[in-house]
Design an enzyme around this catalytic site. Structure first.
Site: not given
Length: 663
Positions: A169, A46, A115
């Site tokens: 994540c 990330e 995200k």
């Protein structure tokens, strides 16, 4: 993609916080290294272009501009490479900042995936800097690096007929991870670009998340977490990476390393597709989607690489290793015993009748019977063990059978079959010196008749002894040892039977039994239906006739469990049996030998289905079973032509002129 395998990698570069030039060079180095190793999809952590821990520097225009320039540099490098690269960076769009994964290959940017779930609790403050993916209006176009592409979390990417999706994540931590929908929409591989800090016990938790999600979605899951170089102002990032496939961890990074890492693994996409086809819950999940498919698919072009596979295959797929073996043996013993206990309670039977030959299968059945009687508080003398010496019985097996029954305290009966079989030969006018199939099967059926009639005498039931491997090959006499009232070993393969008997000998049984049990394990496998040799030793060895059970069990596992075609099973068998593995104690086989027995396996597997169509009840123990009522429904007259033709091609390719098979 060869044999359904694709090579993927999680890259863990060193980073310097906010030093985009340094980070770009580290990423480029790993891209070139991965290309040299034949990697086809490469995933970085990330925000790897800037580092994850930039905090309020994400609001600085220079950092965002340098991130875009770095992405342009990576795109230029990718023109000279074949692999697909997924890298993390901050992307400004419509006055919002998104934490994105960029997908690039051959100089083209195929999409940006933002995200979805932004952690904003405890040590995390991502909502301070970033907007979530749902701030976008579906699939929006964005102009970046001189190209127009899509920015959306609802994207899939297809390369070489393989589809992958991306989440970032915290997305995996959410109650409904985006990967659930990605898998339902067709993603076979999920990439996770992560920057999760290290805490005591967290690695085990993340490993469980990754492997669990790969199992739930019947997918491969690649997790790349950032490592050395991230700010340690308040947190430490140890470089955590995993590659999992359908609930099994394939690869794991070395944590807390100061050096860059490239974690490479091979994903078997055909295996995943087989799991999805088999699991009806997966198809039902697709059917129950509230809304129609909303994901768009980007098509990537890649040259198929003709590279040898490095994936290792266990030559004994039914037999776990290390501590797992002991746990598995104990669990199997209890599953078999519980099934038998229920059958005894249901039939009000206090007697079991078992033919004891001194071989592996009847020994395991007897051990299960004893364990079950102990569990129910029944007298072991209710177990009637019958030894039935015939024309091929040797002193070794005969004596082992007697000693074992004596030590276990069961009722012993000896009923020789020679006279009865000779009378039968006379009745049907068969020459006793003609040792053909009639000669052998007459003995097997005589023994079965004795067992059934004695069971009637004592008001009990006949316990079957045949195993899964014998059922697959049809190595049983129809309406002979093929039949019983409960077949306790029917879903246990021969390679596992050996380990079960040895485990009982070393862990559970009375001291006096250990020596005889270990000798039974070492005795050549034989039905003992042909006369012994001149020295009184076993002359009829099963594996000389039908082939090595360790090969046949390997073939069986990948045929039943995943439905692989013969050519793929051959290729992975060659890798599994190409070198000595002392820890697994298996033989090495040439390609010619493997090809020969593979053809035998498929020919017999189809030819002998009629025996499996009328099997007695039996407890399912593992993931593979041939029960006609449960796992395997196949017409007895199905054609084996396609399988055998492919096997013939393999045999022809592997067998040079005048070369004999090493049998």
């Amino acid at each position: 993609m060869i044999d359904g395998l694709i090579k993927v990698a999680a890259a863990l570069p060193r980073v310097e916080v906010a030093d985009v030039a340094f980070n770009t060079q580290e990423i480029e180095n790993l891209m070139v290294k991965a290309e040299g190793k034949g990697v086809e999809i490469l995933c970085f952590p990330e925000l790897s272009l800037t580092a994850y821990t930039c905090q309020d520097l994400f609001a600085q225009q220079i950092l965002l501009d340098e991130a875009e320039q770095a992405l342009m540099k990576l795109l230029e490098l990718s023109r000279n490479l074949q692999l697909v690269v997924v890298v993390g960076l901050p992307v400004s769009h419509r006055g919002l900042l998104f934490n994105c994964a960029a997908v690039l290959q051959n100089g083209k940017l195929f999409g940006l995936v933002p995200k979805t779930y932004l952690p904003n609790y405890n040590e995390f403050y991502e909502s301070r800097w970033f907007a979530p993916s749902y701030a976008l209006q579906g699939h929006e176009q964005i102009r970046i690096c001189g190209q127009t592409t899509i920015i959306s979390a609802q994207q899939l990417f297809r390369v070489n007929d393989i589809t992958f999706g991306i989440e970032i994540c915290e997305d995996l931590w959410a109650p409904v991870p985006p990967s659930n929908r990605l898998a339902i929409e067709g993603a076979e591989i999920i990439l996770n670009l992560s920057a999760s800090n290290d805490l005591v016990g967290k690695t085990d938790y993340v490993r469980q998340l990754v492997t669990g999600q790969s199992a739930r979605c019947h997918c491969a899951y690649l997790y790349a977490g950032c490592g050395f170089g991230e700010s340690t102002q308040d947190l430490v990032f140890g470089g955590r990476a995993f590659i999992a496939e359908n609930g099994h961890l394939l690869e794991e990074s070395q944590q807390f390393s100061l050096e860059p890492q490239l974690l490479i693994g091979e994903i078997d996409v055909e295996l995943l597709r087989s799991e999805r086809r088999t699991n009806t819950s997966f198809s039902q999940s697709i059917a129950q989607q509230v809304s129609p498919s909303s994901h768009i698919v980007a098509e990537l072009d890649m040259v198929i690489r003709e590279q040898p596979s490095l994936r290792a295959y266990d030559p004994l797929p039914f037999v776990p290793q290390g501590e797992q073996l002991s746990l598995r043996c104990n669990e199997i013993l209890n599953i078999q015993s519980l099934g038998l206990a229920k059958r005894l309670k249901h039939t009000y039977a206090h007697h079991l009748v078992i033919g004891i030959s001194g071989g592996l299968d009847s020994t395991l059945a007897l051990l299960i019977a004893v364990h079950t009687f102990d569990l129910l508080g029944l007298d072991r003398r209710g177990i009637v063990g019958i030894t039935m010496p015939g024309f091929g019985t040797t002193d070794r097996t005969y004596n082992n059978a007697l000693v074992l029954m004596q030590q276990l305290g069961v009722t012993i009966r000896e009923i020789p079959i020679a006279a009865a079989v000779r009378q039968h030969f006379a009745d049907i006018e068969h020459d006793e010196d003609l040792h053909d199939v009639t000669y052998e099967n007459a003995q097997a059926r005589e023994r079965t008749q004795i067992l059934m009639d004695v069971a009637n005498q004592v008001g009990g039931m006949v316990l079957g002894t045949g195993d899964l491997s014998e059922l697959a090959l049809g190595w049983a006499t129809y309406n002979g040892d093929h039949m019983s009232m409960y077949a306790v070993n029917a879903s246990i393969p021969k390679t596992l039977v050996k380990h079960l008997v040895r485990w009982v000998a070393e862990n559970l049984i009375e001291d006096g039994c250990k020596e005889v049990l270990l000798d039974i394990v070492d005795t050549p496998i034989s039905p003992e239906l042909l006369p012994a040799d001149s020295e009184g030793q076993i002359a009829q060895k099963t594996e000389d006739l039908v082939g090595p059970y360790e090969l046949h069990d390997f073939f069986l596992y990948y045929t039943l469990r995943y439905g692989f075609r013969p050519s793929k099973i051959f290729n992975i068998a060659v890798r599994a049996f190409s070198k000595t593995d002392e820890s697994r104690n298996v033989s090495v086989y040439s390609e010619t030998t493997i090809a020969y027995w593979l053809r035998v396996f498929f020919r017999r597997f189809f030819q002998q289905q009629f025996k499996r169509s009328c099997l007695p009840d039996a407890p399912k123990v593992g993931s593979c079973s041939l029960s006609p009522r449960g796992d395997w429904r196949m017409p007895s007259d199905a054609s084996a032509a396609s399988w055998v033709v492919e096997c013939d091609r393999i045999v022809e390719k592997c067998t040079p002129v005048n070369q004999e098979v090493d049998l």
